[in-house]
Enzyme design. Structure first.
Site, mmCIF file in Angstrom:
data_model
loop_
_atom_site.group_PDB
_atom_site.id
_atom_site.type_symbol
_atom_site.label_atom_id
_atom_site.label_comp_id
_atom_site.label_asym_id
_atom_site.label_seq_id
_atom_site.Cartn_x
_atom_site.Cartn_y
_atom_site.Cartn_z
ATOM 1 N N LEU A 21 54.339 69.049 -24.060
ATOM 2 C CA LEU A 21 55.093 69.971 -23.245
ATOM 3 C C LEU A 21 56.118 69.086 -22.711
ATOM 4 C CD1 LEU A 21 52.139 72.320 -21.721
ATOM 5 C CD2 LEU A 21 53.864 72.990 -23.492
ATOM 6 N N SER A 22 56.190 67.951 -22.641
ATOM 7 C CA SER A 22 57.230 67.499 -21.863
ATOM 8 C C SER A 22 58.796 67.633 -22.323
ATOM 9 C CB SER A 22 57.057 65.618 -21.831
ATOM 10 O OG SER A 22 55.637 65.477 -21.238
ATOM 11 N N THR A 67 52.668 57.735 -22.812
ATOM 12 C CA THR A 67 51.299 58.697 -22.715
ATOM 13 C C THR A 67 50.157 57.964 -23.470
ATOM 14 O OG1 THR A 67 50.153 60.832 -22.981
ATOM 15 C CG2 THR A 67 51.993 60.481 -24.648
ATOM 16 N N LYS A 71 49.258 53.602 -21.544
ATOM 17 C CA LYS A 71 49.702 53.462 -20.390
ATOM 18 C C LYS A 71 49.457 52.318 -19.581
ATOM 19 C CE LYS A 71 49.528 58.523 -19.006
ATOM 20 N NZ LYS A 71 49.141 59.376 -18.169
ATOM 21 N N ASP A 107 52.101 60.117 -12.039
ATOM 22 C CA ASP A 107 50.871 61.096 -12.272
ATOM 23 C C ASP A 107 50.600 61.377 -10.911
ATOM 24 O OD1 ASP A 107 50.799 61.677 -15.205
ATOM 25 O OD2 ASP A 107 49.731 59.740 -15.614
ATOM 26 N N ASN A 154 30.118 60.557 -12.314
ATOM 27 C CA ASN A 154 30.294 60.374 -13.402
ATOM 28 C C ASN A 154 29.086 60.463 -14.449
ATOM 29 O OD1 ASN A 154 32.369 60.107 -15.691
ATOM 30 N ND2 ASN A 154 31.971 58.005 -15.877
ATOM 31 N N ASP A 158 27.941 53.608 -13.986
ATOM 32 C CA ASP A 158 28.382 52.246 -13.921
ATOM 33 C C ASP A 158 29.996 52.419 -13.754
ATOM 34 O OD1 ASP A 158 25.993 51.367 -14.111
ATOM 35 O OD2 ASP A 158 26.265 50.472 -15.940
HETATM 36 P P1 NAP Z 1 39.470 59.110 -20.197
HETATM 37 O O1 NAP Z 1 39.706 58.019 -19.588
HETATM 38 O O2 NAP Z 1 39.184 59.452 -21.554
HETATM 39 O O3 NAP Z 1 37.944 59.599 -19.453
HETATM 40 C C1 NAP Z 1 37.260 60.683 -19.534
HETATM 41 C C2 NAP Z 1 36.244 60.977 -18.438
HETATM 42 O O4 NAP Z 1 35.555 62.368 -19.102
HETATM 43 C C3 NAP Z 1 35.152 60.303 -18.540
HETATM 44 O O5 NAP Z 1 34.710 59.965 -16.898
HETATM 45 C C4 NAP Z 1 33.954 60.320 -19.362
HETATM 46 O O6 NAP Z 1 32.823 60.223 -18.787
HETATM 47 C C5 NAP Z 1 34.055 61.944 -19.152
HETATM 48 N N1 NAP Z 1 33.762 62.951 -20.230
HETATM 49 C C6 NAP Z 1 33.965 62.955 -21.319
HETATM 50 N N2 NAP Z 1 33.240 63.742 -22.137
HETATM 51 C C7 NAP Z 1 32.241 64.092 -21.380
HETATM 52 C C8 NAP Z 1 31.073 65.056 -21.454
HETATM 53 N N3 NAP Z 1 30.685 65.394 -22.654
HETATM 54 N N4 NAP Z 1 30.149 64.833 -20.475
HETATM 55 C C9 NAP Z 1 30.492 64.357 -19.207
HETATM 56 N N5 NAP Z 1 31.377 63.610 -18.819
HETATM 57 C C10 NAP Z 1 32.312 63.531 -19.915
HETATM 58 O O7 NAP Z 1 40.437 60.460 -19.725
HETATM 59 P P2 NAP Z 1 41.409 60.496 -18.747
HETATM 60 O O8 NAP Z 1 42.829 59.918 -19.348
HETATM 61 O O9 NAP Z 1 41.099 59.942 -17.399
HETATM 62 O O10 NAP Z 1 41.753 61.868 -18.777
HETATM 63 C C11 NAP Z 1 40.850 62.942 -18.104
HETATM 64 C C12 NAP Z 1 41.394 64.505 -18.029
HETATM 65 O O11 NAP Z 1 42.609 64.536 -16.981
HETATM 66 C C13 NAP Z 1 41.773 65.125 -19.093
HETATM 67 O O12 NAP Z 1 41.089 66.294 -19.222
HETATM 68 C C14 NAP Z 1 43.174 65.217 -19.331
HETATM 69 O O13 NAP Z 1 43.787 66.256 -19.915
HETATM 70 C C15 NAP Z 1 43.587 65.333 -17.576
HETATM 71 N N6 NAP Z 1 45.099 64.815 -17.514
HETATM 72 C C16 NAP Z 1 45.588 65.856 -16.836
HETATM 73 C C17 NAP Z 1 47.051 65.454 -16.837
HETATM 74 C C18 NAP Z 1 47.903 66.654 -15.987
HETATM 75 O O14 NAP Z 1 49.205 66.216 -15.818
HETATM 76 N N7 NAP Z 1 47.362 67.677 -15.652
HETATM 77 C C19 NAP Z 1 47.736 64.334 -16.866
HETATM 78 C C20 NAP Z 1 46.767 63.314 -17.464
HETATM 79 C C21 NAP Z 1 45.346 63.504 -17.714
HETATM 80 P P3 NAP Z 1 32.088 58.721 -19.338
HETATM 81 O O15 NAP Z 1 32.793 57.558 -18.504
HETATM 82 O O16 NAP Z 1 30.555 59.005 -19.251
HETATM 83 O O17 NAP Z 1 32.394 58.609 -21.009
#
Ligand code: NAP
Length: 285
Positions: A21-22, A67, A71, A107, A154, A158
């Site tokens: 959407l950017s 993105t 990053k 962010d 989480n 860990d």
């Molecule tokens: P990430 O590094 O891949 O981390 C994903 C997280 O989700 C980890 O803590 C993972 O747990 C957990 N997870 C995934 N599947 C799961 C499940 N089935 N049950 C329980 N926990 C689960 O992702 P990220 O880059 O930090 O992004 C996280 C969220 O932020 C995304 O939804 C993204 O859309 C959102 N976001 C929003 C914006 C915005 O501008 N609004 C910007 C950036 C990101 P484990 O460690 O156990 O795998």
């Protein structure tokens, strides 16, 4: 818009970038502010990242958003990194400077601005962060010198423990603690601001929440889901059903973009223009 010899170019590098959407945020800002700037997404794979950054600089591209999955990986190719981005260890915005690009993280300031505009105050707050991925880590770093206590829950405990340790060192106090998602009963008897920073509940798997148990939600006065598609996640519904207030991540997306646009153009975007962009974003979700 009219492209001519003076048009500034900004863009997004990542993979994939097809659904971003950017361009809507930045090209709408250019239209509303009357600036001669066009914004284009560029799909860039990891093996092409260094060449893409150098090539963008050679082409005189004013700024880039960065993105997933670049990053952190883009850091070695930058001329400079802003202090906050260095602390977080990830950038999402590059600004053309003397000998290359300077990296910023918009962010987290974007999330702060979004929360402020929703009337959420972080100072001395009791905060739960659900998740311990890249964004959860950045949220924890951002909150380190604001919140009274931070609990990071989480699935993989860990990862939460590593972030908590890092944040405590940075804050110079025991502000953050880690828990497995299933152990929320161990939380103190307080009411929390909860930041939902996992992928759970994101389109198309919209009927999931990272914690499904209803009694968990009675502990939450405000739930902030960083997901914006769907506009109302199951997490948000559960917060509201338990009497709390819930927000999605669309304003964070808006403000991370606005702050990047401000850095590229050395301007301040008026609130009225931000509201217009937000309206168009909502229409496009
Ligand atoms: P990430 O590094 O891949 O981390 C994903 C997280 O989700 C980890 O803590 C993972 O747990 C957990 N997870 C995934 N599947 C799961 C499940 N089935 N049950 C329980 N926990 C689960 O992702 P990220 O880059 O930090 O992004 C996280 C969220 O932020 C995304 O939804 C993204 O859309 C959102 N976001 C929003 C914006 C915005 O501008 N609004 C910007 C950036 C990101 P484990 O460690 O156990 O795998």
């Amino acid at each position: 818009m009219q492209i001519d010899g003076r048009t500034k170019i900004c863009g997004l590098i990542g993979c994939p970038v097809e659904h971003t959407l950017s361009p809507l945020i930045h090209n709408t800002l250019s239209e509303l502010l009357g600036l001669n700037l066009a914004y284009v997404p560029f799909p860039v794979r990891e093996e092409g990242l260094e060449a893409a950054v150098k090539g963008a600089y050679a082409l005189g591209i004013t700024g880039l958003n960065v993105t997933v999955p670049h990053k952190e990986k883009v850091l070695p190719y930058l001329a400079e990194t802003d202090g906050l981005a260095e602390k977080i260890g990830a950038v999402n915005t590059l600004v053309k400077s003397g000998g290359g690009y300077k990296g910023y993280n918009t962010d987290m300031p974007g999330l702060c601005r979004a929360m402020a505009s929703d009337g959420i105050h972080l100072k001395k707050e009791q905060v739960l962060i659900l998740g311990a991925g890249g964004v959860a880590r950045a949220v924890a770093v951002m909150l380190a010198d604001k919140a009274e206590n931070i609990w990071i829950l989480n699935r993989t405990v860990d990862r939460a423990a590593m972030i908590a340790e890092e944040v405590n060192v940075y804050a110079g106090r025991q502000v953050a603690k880690a828990l497995p998602l299933t152990a929320y009963d161990a939380l103190p008897a307080k009411r929390f601001l909860a930041v939902q920073a996992t992928n759970v509940g994101m389109y198309p798997a919209t009927d999931n929440a990272v914690i499904e148990e209803k009694d968990f939600y009675s502990r939450i006065h405000t739930g902030y889901d960083l997901i914006y598609n769907p506009a109302k996640t199951k997490f948000m519904r559960l917060v509201e059903e338990a009497g709390g207030v819930a927000f999605n991540g669309l304003k964070m997306l808006l403000y991370q973009g606005i702050i990047a646009y401000e850095l590229w153009n050395r301007i301040s975007v008026p609130d009225t223009k931000a509201e217009e962009v937000y309206k168009r974003l909502k229409e496009n979700i």
